[in-house]
Design a protein around this motif. Sequence first.
Motif, PDB file in Angstrom:
ATOM      1  N   HIS A  33       0.843  -1.285   0.079  1.00 54.00           N
ATOM      2  CA  HIS A  33      -0.217  -0.116   0.162  1.00 54.00           C
ATOM      3  C   HIS A  33       0.877   1.107  -0.152  1.00 54.00           C
ATOM      4  N   PRO A  34       0.332   2.294  -0.456  1.00 55.01           N
ATOM      5  CA  PRO A  34       1.088   3.630  -0.349  1.00 55.01           C
ATOM      6  C   PRO A  34       1.518   3.984   0.770  1.00 55.01           C
ATOM      7  N   PRO A  46      -5.820   1.428  -1.870  1.00 51.21           N
ATOM      8  CA  PRO A  46      -5.253   0.751  -3.223  1.00 51.21           C
ATOM      9  C   PRO A  46      -3.999   0.305  -3.150  1.00 51.21           C
ATOM     10  N   THR A  48      -0.552  -1.428  -4.268  1.00 52.16           N
ATOM     11  CA  THR A  48       0.539  -0.892  -5.258  1.00 52.16           C
ATOM     12  C   THR A  48       1.855  -1.859  -5.140  1.00 52.16           C
ATOM     13  N   GLU A  50       4.587  -0.285  -6.192  1.00 48.86           N
ATOM     14  CA  GLU A  50       5.677   0.961  -6.028  1.00 48.86           C
ATOM     15  C   GLU A  50       6.745   0.509  -4.960  1.00 48.86           C
ATOM     16  N   ASN A  51       6.462   0.171  -3.838  1.00 51.15           N
ATOM     17  CA  ASN A  51       7.357  -0.052  -2.910  1.00 51.15           C
ATOM     18  C   ASN A  51       8.356  -1.040  -3.316  1.00 51.15           C
TER      19      ASN A  51
END
Length: 269
Positions: A33-34, A46, A48, A50-51
């Motif tokens: 998660h963000p 949301p 993700t 990205e991490n």
Amino acid sequence: MTGFDRILMTTGAVVLALIWVLPLAYAVWTAFHPSEYEARFVLGAPLTLENFVKAWNAAPFARYFLNTFILVTGIVVCQFVLCTLAAYGFARYRFPGRDILFSLVLLQLLVMPDILIVENYRTIGALGLVDTIAAIALPYVASGFGVFLIRQTFMTVPRELDEAARIEGAGPLTILWRVYVPLAKPIYLAYGLVSVSHHWNNFLWPLIVTNSVETRPVTVGLSIFSTTDSGVEWSVINAATLMTSGPLLIAFLLFQRQFVQSFMRAGIK
């Protein structure tokens, strides 16, 4: 066992399970998660990757994983060969000083590896192996625990199998390879998981004996996230941690039944 005893044991098991699961659940939540959801749980937050991308780009993980794979594979192969030969000798041959030597092997189990760090480092330095993968592996290419575990298994093999193999013309190494090793496959699987897990997670000795990216394993590479100047990003740290520990978790989940049954067969409590 009374009903109260069962309730007490079940409660204790649940508490221990929560103590183990909650940190893992937090790591999974923050990794997927963000960063703004690090400290709060929100349904429908949301997802993700990205991490994981940030973590992968922050350090040369491809090289770290390659180093770790070479390290643990080399150690396990050497341990299998050396521990098998030693265990076979202790289990099936009588020679002067056998019991004393085996007692020394068991005594090694009582010595913490950290006590030997200074002497091991001096030895590695004298051999000119500092900052190499071989330097990390050398103190662990043999294992007292492995010798003990495999010996216990070999002692359960009926001697009639040895005699039958000798009648067929098999030599000692052939008997070992064709008779003993196949019967001990579950034990090798269990010990292999223990060895890989230990050396995959080993941190202090690799940190001391390596200085460059080309030789560091993944656990030492993970420490880069604790020394960053950009502040602590728990979502990225947890993503990197999951990447590091994920292969071990998957391996244990795939082989957990064989792992437990192997130690039960060996009589290890």
